[in-house]
Design a protein around this motif. Structure first.
Motif, mmCIF file in Angstrom:
data_model
loop_
_atom_site.group_PDB
_atom_site.id
_atom_site.type_symbol
_atom_site.label_atom_id
_atom_site.label_comp_id
_atom_site.label_asym_id
_atom_site.label_seq_id
_atom_site.Cartn_x
_atom_site.Cartn_y
_atom_site.Cartn_z
ATOM 1 N N SER A 71 0.830 -1.213 0.000
ATOM 2 C CA SER A 71 0.000 0.000 0.000
ATOM 3 C C SER A 71 0.860 1.257 0.000
ATOM 4 C CB SER A 71 -0.952 -0.006 1.193
ATOM 5 O OG SER A 71 -0.246 -0.105 2.400
ATOM 6 N N LEU A 72 1.950 1.253 0.765
ATOM 7 C CA LEU A 72 2.842 2.415 0.765
ATOM 8 C C LEU A 72 3.509 2.585 -0.597
ATOM 9 C CD1 LEU A 72 3.875 4.636 2.626
ATOM 10 C CD2 LEU A 72 5.712 3.116 3.321
ATOM 11 N N GLY A 73 3.875 1.483 -1.239
ATOM 12 C CA GLY A 73 4.481 1.562 -2.570
ATOM 13 C C GLY A 73 3.542 2.154 -3.603
ATOM 14 N N VAL A 74 2.269 1.778 -3.556
ATOM 15 C CA VAL A 74 1.293 2.347 -4.487
ATOM 16 C C VAL A 74 1.160 3.853 -4.258
ATOM 17 C CG1 VAL A 74 -1.162 2.376 -5.092
ATOM 18 C CG2 VAL A 74 0.038 0.199 -4.864
ATOM 19 N N LEU A 75 1.092 4.265 -2.990
ATOM 20 C CA LEU A 75 0.982 5.698 -2.685
ATOM 21 C C LEU A 75 2.223 6.468 -3.136
ATOM 22 C CD1 LEU A 75 -0.625 5.597 0.876
ATOM 23 C CD2 LEU A 75 -1.710 6.283 -1.271
ATOM 24 N N VAL A 76 3.399 5.872 -2.966
ATOM 25 C CA VAL A 76 4.643 6.524 -3.380
ATOM 26 C C VAL A 76 4.697 6.671 -4.901
ATOM 27 C CG1 VAL A 76 7.159 6.239 -3.467
ATOM 28 C CG2 VAL A 76 5.952 5.920 -1.321
ATOM 29 N N VAL A 77 4.267 5.646 -5.631
ATOM 30 C CA VAL A 77 4.239 5.744 -7.098
ATOM 31 C C VAL A 77 3.280 6.854 -7.539
ATOM 32 C CG1 VAL A 77 3.512 4.549 -9.208
ATOM 33 C CG2 VAL A 77 4.967 3.384 -7.573
ATOM 34 N N LEU A 97 5.612 11.069 2.290
ATOM 35 C CA LEU A 97 5.594 9.638 1.945
ATOM 36 C C LEU A 97 6.999 9.042 1.894
ATOM 37 C CD1 LEU A 97 2.747 9.407 -0.700
ATOM 38 C CD2 LEU A 97 2.781 8.474 1.612
ATOM 39 N N ALA A 98 7.973 9.815 1.430
ATOM 40 C CA ALA A 98 9.353 9.318 1.433
ATOM 41 C C ALA A 98 9.836 9.117 2.868
ATOM 42 C CB ALA A 98 10.268 10.281 0.681
ATOM 43 N N GLY A 99 9.433 9.991 3.775
ATOM 44 C CA GLY A 99 9.780 9.810 5.187
ATOM 45 C C GLY A 99 9.137 8.567 5.772
ATOM 46 N N LEU A 100 7.857 8.342 5.461
ATOM 47 C CA LEU A 100 7.187 7.130 5.924
ATOM 48 C C LEU A 100 7.834 5.878 5.342
ATOM 49 C CD1 LEU A 100 3.418 8.136 5.813
ATOM 50 C CD2 LEU A 100 4.822 7.678 7.832
ATOM 51 N N SER A 101 8.225 5.968 4.081
ATOM 52 C CA SER A 101 8.887 4.835 3.432
ATOM 53 C C SER A 101 10.242 4.556 4.086
ATOM 54 C CB SER A 101 9.047 5.123 1.943
ATOM 55 O OG SER A 101 9.691 4.062 1.300
ATOM 56 N N MET A 102 10.960 5.608 4.466
ATOM 57 C CA MET A 102 12.236 5.414 5.166
ATOM 58 C C MET A 102 12.024 4.686 6.487
ATOM 59 S SD MET A 102 14.452 8.874 4.736
ATOM 60 C CE MET A 102 16.002 8.302 5.367
ATOM 61 N N ILE A 103 11.003 5.108 7.231
ATOM 62 C CA ILE A 103 10.722 4.471 8.515
ATOM 63 C C ILE A 103 10.333 3.009 8.318
ATOM 64 C CG2 ILE A 103 9.131 4.479 10.479
ATOM 65 C CD1 ILE A 103 9.078 7.577 10.156
ATOM 66 N N ALA A 104 9.461 2.747 7.347
ATOM 67 C CA ALA A 104 9.032 1.371 7.084
ATOM 68 C C ALA A 104 10.214 0.494 6.667
ATOM 69 C CB ALA A 104 7.951 1.349 6.005
ATOM 70 N N ASN A 105 11.104 1.032 5.845
ATOM 71 C CA ASN A 105 12.256 0.241 5.412
ATOM 72 C C ASN A 105 13.277 0.066 6.526
ATOM 73 O OD1 ASN A 105 11.864 -0.622 2.652
ATOM 74 N ND2 ASN A 105 11.685 1.556 2.224
ATOM 75 N N ALA A 124 16.068 8.982 1.014
ATOM 76 C CA ALA A 124 16.862 10.125 1.472
ATOM 77 C C ALA A 124 17.167 11.069 0.311
ATOM 78 C CB ALA A 124 18.156 9.636 2.126
ATOM 79 N N PHE A 125 17.528 10.529 -0.847
ATOM 80 C CA PHE A 125 17.772 11.371 -2.024
ATOM 81 C C PHE A 125 16.503 12.089 -2.466
ATOM 82 C CE2 PHE A 125 21.593 8.638 -2.985
ATOM 83 C CZ PHE A 125 22.507 9.657 -2.787
ATOM 84 N N VAL A 126 15.367 11.425 -2.376
ATOM 85 C CA VAL A 126 14.095 12.045 -2.752
ATOM 86 C C VAL A 126 13.796 13.225 -1.847
ATOM 87 C CG1 VAL A 126 11.592 11.693 -2.742
ATOM 88 C CG2 VAL A 126 13.078 10.046 -3.875
ATOM 89 N N ILE A 127 13.925 13.027 -0.551
ATOM 90 C CA ILE A 127 13.662 14.119 0.391
ATOM 91 C C ILE A 127 14.618 15.275 0.138
ATOM 92 C CG2 ILE A 127 13.767 14.779 2.833
ATOM 93 C CD1 ILE A 127 12.711 11.953 3.469
#
Length: 147
Positions: A71-77, A97-105, A124-127
């Motif tokens: 679900s996070l991947g779909v939102l990030v795309v 969303l990149a911050g949430l993805s960092m936390i999840a990873n 990190a590069f995205v942010i």
């Protein structure tokens, strides 16, 4: 060359950098989101590539992690695709969303460490790219315009 010509050249020179950092962030978000989708599908299918570590502080079921990453991947795309519009809301959503993805990873590290570290670096590069684009654009707007 006159001051006006130099100022005009500086003003138009900043624009491509802002749009290129935003485009970079959009492409990297789409890449990271697609990788998270694959990660989620693999975890939902309970693939044998994952190492399940016991006694880890963030211990969830592998299927639960799969649905979180999917679900996070779909939102990030979707957020990465929205960045191509150049809207400020897309940048803010992209940073969040990149911050949430960092936390999840980060919490996913014991299951697939190499993949998680790569996706943390991408986020990190995205942010960074989205924040650099915002600061450069706002500094261009505050510059005095010369006739």
């Amino acid at each position: 060359m006159t001051t006006t010509g130099t100022h005009h050249r500086h003003e138009t020179g900043g624009g491509p950098w802002v749009s290129s950092w935003t485009a970079f962030a959009a492409v990297m978000m789409i890449f990271g989101g697609v990788m998270a989708i694959f990660e989620g599908i693999s975890a939902i299918a309970e693939d044998d590539v994952f190492v399940v570590t016991r006694n880890y502080a963030y211990n969830f079921n592998l299927t639960s992690w799969g649905w979180i990453h999917l679900s996070l991947g779909v939102l990030v795309v979707l957020a990465g695709a929205a960045l191509f519009s150049g809207a400020m809301w897309a940048r803010v959503v992209g940073i969040a969303l990149a911050g949430l993805s960092m936390i999840a990873n980060f919490m996913w590290l014991p299951y697939y460490p190499v993949w998680a570290i790569v996706l943390i670096a991408v986020d990190a590069f995205v942010i960074w790219a989205l924040c650099v684009g915002i600061s450069r654009e706002s500094s261009r707007e505050t510059q005095p315009r010369t006739p």
